[in-house]
Design a protein around this motif. Structure first.
Motif, PDB file in Angstrom:
ATOM      1  N   TYR A  43       0.828  -1.207   0.000  1.00 17.49           N
ATOM      2  CA  TYR A  43       0.000   0.000   0.000  1.00 17.49           C
ATOM      3  C   TYR A  43       0.865   1.262   0.000  1.00 17.49           C
ATOM      4  O   TYR A  43       0.505   2.274  -0.604  1.00 17.49           O
ATOM      5  CB  TYR A  43      -0.928  -0.005   1.220  1.00 17.49           C
ATOM      6  N   PHE A  44       2.007   1.173   0.665  1.00 19.47           N
ATOM      7  CA  PHE A  44       2.866   2.355   0.740  1.00 19.47           C
ATOM      8  C   PHE A  44       3.956   2.381  -0.325  1.00 19.47           C
ATOM      9  O   PHE A  44       4.824   3.243  -0.294  1.00 19.47           O
ATOM     10  CB  PHE A  44       3.450   2.474   2.156  1.00 19.47           C
ATOM     11  N   CYS A  45       3.895   1.426  -1.266  1.00 19.43           N
ATOM     12  CA  CYS A  45       4.679   1.541  -2.497  1.00 19.43           C
ATOM     13  C   CYS A  45       3.833   2.370  -3.463  1.00 19.43           C
ATOM     14  O   CYS A  45       2.836   1.886  -4.025  1.00 19.43           O
ATOM     15  CB  CYS A  45       4.983   0.162  -3.095  1.00 19.43           C
ATOM     16  N   LYS A  46       4.174   3.625  -3.623  1.00 17.89           N
ATOM     17  CA  LYS A  46       3.320   4.600  -4.311  1.00 17.89           C
ATOM     18  C   LYS A  46       2.870   4.152  -5.700  1.00 17.89           C
ATOM     19  O   LYS A  46       1.667   4.230  -6.024  1.00 17.89           O
ATOM     20  CB  LYS A  46       4.039   5.943  -4.386  1.00 17.89           C
ATOM     21  N   ARG A  49       0.160   1.369  -5.336  1.00 15.13           N
ATOM     22  CA  ARG A  49      -1.121   1.864  -4.819  1.00 15.13           C
ATOM     23  C   ARG A  49      -1.877   2.637  -5.897  1.00 15.13           C
ATOM     24  O   ARG A  49      -3.089   2.454  -6.072  1.00 15.13           O
ATOM     25  CB  ARG A  49      -0.904   2.765  -3.608  1.00 15.13           C
ATOM     26  N   GLU A  50      -1.163   3.485  -6.622  1.00 14.25           N
ATOM     27  CA  GLU A  50      -1.817   4.295  -7.648  1.00 14.25           C
ATOM     28  C   GLU A  50      -2.441   3.429  -8.734  1.00 14.25           C
ATOM     29  O   GLU A  50      -3.553   3.707  -9.206  1.00 14.25           O
ATOM     30  CB  GLU A  50      -0.804   5.270  -8.254  1.00 14.25           C
ATOM     31  N   LYS A  51      -1.749   2.375  -9.144  1.00 13.71           N
ATOM     32  CA  LYS A  51      -2.285   1.514 -10.197  1.00 13.71           C
ATOM     33  C   LYS A  51      -3.484   0.710  -9.709  1.00 13.71           C
ATOM     34  O   LYS A  51      -4.440   0.483 -10.456  1.00 13.71           O
ATOM     35  CB  LYS A  51      -1.191   0.572 -10.708  1.00 13.71           C
ATOM     36  N   LYS A  56      -9.428   0.306  -9.743  1.00 10.12           N
ATOM     37  CA  LYS A  56     -10.730   0.435  -9.083  1.00 10.12           C
ATOM     38  C   LYS A  56     -11.607   1.441  -9.819  1.00 10.12           C
ATOM     39  O   LYS A  56     -12.811   1.213 -10.022  1.00 10.12           O
ATOM     40  CB  LYS A  56     -10.508   0.875  -7.637  1.00 10.12           C
ATOM     41  N   ALA A  57     -11.025   2.556 -10.244  1.00 10.82           N
ATOM     42  CA  ALA A  57     -11.792   3.606 -10.918  1.00 10.82           C
ATOM     43  C   ALA A  57     -12.269   3.175 -12.297  1.00 10.82           C
ATOM     44  O   ALA A  57     -13.369   3.555 -12.738  1.00 10.82           O
ATOM     45  CB  ALA A  57     -10.942   4.872 -11.024  1.00 10.82           C
ATOM     46  N   LYS A  58     -11.479   2.378 -13.005  1.00  7.07           N
ATOM     47  CA  LYS A  58     -11.805   1.996 -14.378  1.00  7.07           C
ATOM     48  C   LYS A  58     -12.616   0.709 -14.483  1.00  7.07           C
ATOM     49  O   LYS A  58     -13.359   0.516 -15.438  1.00  7.07           O
ATOM     50  CB  LYS A  58     -10.510   1.831 -15.192  1.00  7.07           C
ATOM     51  N   ASN A  59     -12.445  -0.165 -13.530  1.00 11.85           N
ATOM     52  CA  ASN A  59     -13.021  -1.501 -13.650  1.00 11.85           C
ATOM     53  C   ASN A  59     -14.520  -1.509 -13.369  1.00 11.85           C
ATOM     54  O   ASN A  59     -14.963  -1.038 -12.324  1.00 11.85           O
ATOM     55  CB  ASN A  59     -12.292  -2.439 -12.673  1.00 11.85           C
ATOM     56  N   LYS A  60     -15.294  -2.070 -14.301  1.00 11.02           N
ATOM     57  CA  LYS A  60     -16.742  -2.186 -14.116  1.00 11.02           C
ATOM     58  C   LYS A  60     -17.094  -3.388 -13.244  1.00 11.02           C
ATOM     59  O   LYS A  60     -18.212  -3.519 -12.778  1.00 11.02           O
ATOM     60  CB  LYS A  60     -17.443  -2.326 -15.476  1.00 11.02           C
ATOM     61  N   ARG A  61     -16.161  -4.274 -13.085  1.00 14.81           N
ATOM     62  CA  ARG A  61     -16.238  -5.442 -12.219  1.00 14.81           C
ATOM     63  C   ARG A  61     -17.468  -6.310 -12.435  1.00 14.81           C
ATOM     64  O   ARG A  61     -18.385  -6.326 -11.616  1.00 14.81           O
ATOM     65  CB  ARG A  61     -16.152  -5.031 -10.761  1.00 14.81           C
ATOM     66  N   PRO A  62     -17.504  -7.056 -13.511  1.00 17.38           N
ATOM     67  CA  PRO A  62     -18.611  -7.984 -13.718  1.00 17.38           C
ATOM     68  C   PRO A  62     -18.560  -9.161 -12.739  1.00 17.38           C
ATOM     69  O   PRO A  62     -19.565  -9.792 -12.474  1.00 17.38           O
ATOM     70  CB  PRO A  62     -18.426  -8.441 -15.156  1.00 17.38           C
ATOM     71  N   LYS A  63     -17.382  -9.458 -12.236  1.00 16.67           N
ATOM     72  CA  LYS A  63     -17.272 -10.527 -11.257  1.00 16.67           C
ATOM     73  C   LYS A  63     -16.149 -10.205 -10.281  1.00 16.67           C
ATOM     74  O   LYS A  63     -15.243  -9.438 -10.571  1.00 16.67           O
ATOM     75  CB  LYS A  63     -17.013 -11.866 -11.939  1.00 16.67           C
TER      76      LYS A  63
END
Length: 433
Positions: A43-46, A49-51, A56-63
């Protein structure tokens, strides 16, 4: 500060507490310190974490996948209203135990093996979703190569040290104790990884004659289409080793490049990480039963071999091989040798044609093993965040001084004594900070 302010916030101070940063411990589900410690370090490897948050922001997550669960966990931490506290990563642990049955028990697993599984499995998920196309919900953006991307489109087979010094340490941990009595088995392992069912890649291990360092990598099965492009996992963690072998009969020099996600280092008493890496690149003579098959001579010949780093990764993960099988004891033991790991690191075992030989690294996180052996113990982690050093012990978070890091170098004597020693080191390239 008000009465509801935590002790950690008081220690840091309201004026010095980093803006938009959160320090949250992770609840231990009876045996999950191996996971908690690695997740805090990542988490603290910048760049990582950013990727993950970008995913999370891009993924529509069908599953649901392990990566989506990790993204949800990171997002939950990053968007907390409070600055400090604790979170129970229940969904992530539940998914982890579904993905790999070895983790579906109450025996603490080895933190390094968990790290290898997690990184490789995330890469496999990205490849699988990319292969499925945009309709899968994450078909664009994740595999796009940036300036720090991998220099090769495919990953080679992994290499493993000829010494059998990595241990699958199973221990039963307690979240309130730094060293707990455990029940478990320690098996002989090269640190390689079993790919999950249905994954796009698999891990293999080949004996490495240099003996001092291990590269854990994943060869891609697909060789065309979108899968030939590097993923952001490659961009962050992948480096390249080059092995040079000179036949002593005809003087022909042959070289071979191998990709790695992390490097495993043998430890000796009163040494440093720099010394360990220098020793790895020392020239070794291949003779007797270990002769080299020279293509020019068309026969096995004595040869000299050395292995050096050709491409330095954005995040350099170093695994100190603390668990070794000792014949005189007929079991695996923990090697608590004192090995200094500096706050700044520059590699001097690079090849003549190295892509980025002057890359300077800063220590970002350390996963620490606490205990007297591979069959018992506990994992914690220390991380650097905005100039502060913090210690994460499951759900507890404390501020520490930089000088405290020396306490985790190891012991100068009585190596069988219980100790708190650096086990996995994460160095972040200064040019990506």
């Amino acid at each position: 500060m008000g009465a509801n302010v935590s002790q950690l916030e008081r220690e840091i101070g309201s004026d010095l507490f980093p803006a938009n940063e959160h320090y949250f411990g992770l609840v231990n589900f009876g045996n999950t310190c191996y996971s908690n410690s690695v997740l805090q370090a990542l988490y603290f490897c910048k760049p990582f974490r950013e990727k993950v948050l970008e995913y999370k922001a891009k993924n529509k997550r069908p599953k649901e996948t392990l990566l989506s669960c990790l993204a949800d966990l990171f997002y939950s931490i990053a968007t907390q209203k409070k600055k400090v506290g604790s979170i129970a990563p229940k969904k992530f642990i539940t998914r982890l135990r579904k993905e790999k049955e070895e983790f579906d028990n109450y025996m603490q697993q080895d933190a390094h093996e968990f790290l290898n599984f997690l990184i490789n499995h995330i890469n496999e998920i990205i490849l699988a979703e990319r292969n499925a196309g945009p309709s899968h919900g994450n078909g664009n953006g994740n595999g796009k190569s940036s300036g720090g991307g991998a220099s090769t489109s495919q990953m080679a087979t992994s290499t493993a040290s000829k010494s059998s010094s990595t241990s699958n340490s199973n221990s039963n941990s307690n979240s309130t104790s730094n060293s707990t009595t455990t029940n478990g088995n320690s098996s002989n392992s090269t640190g390689s990884l079993n790919a999950a069912a249905g994954a796009a890649a698999a891990t293999t291990s080949v004996l490495d004659a240099s003996g001092g360092l291990t590269a854990t990598t994943t060869p891609l099965v697909q060789t065309n289409g979108a899968n030939s492009e590097p993923t952001w996992v490659h961009e962050i963690f992948q480096g390249i080793l080059t092995s040079e072998t000179r036949c002593l009969n005809c003087e022909t020099v042959s070289s071979k490049d191998e990709n790695f996600f992390d490097l495993q280092v043998d430890v000796d008493q009163n040494t440093s990480i720099t010394h360990c890496l220098r020793c790895f690149s020392n020239t070794e003579t291949l003779c007797s039963d270990n002769k080299f098959k020279c293509d020019n001579c068309c026969s096995y010949q004595e040869a000299q071999k050395r292995m050096r780093v050709k491409k330095l990764p954005m995040i350099l993960a170093l695994h100190l091989k603390r668990f070794k099988y000792m014949e005189q004891f007929n079991r695996h033991i923990k090697v608590s040798h004192r090995v200094v790991f500096p706050l700044e690191l520059r590699l001097f075992n690079t090849s003549d044609d190295a892509v980025n030989p002057d890359r300077l690294y800063d220590l970002t996180a350390v996963v620490i093993h606490c205990g007297s052996g591979p069959n018992r113990g506990h994992y914690i982690s220390i991380v650097k965040s905005h100039g502060l050093w913090l210690l994460f012990d499951d759900d507890m978070v404390d501020k520490i001084e930089a000088s405290t890091i020396e306490d985790f170098y190891g012991l100068t004597s009585d190596i069988h004594k219980s100790s708190e020693t650096g086990y996995i080191l994460f160095y972040q390239s200064r040019d990506c900070a």
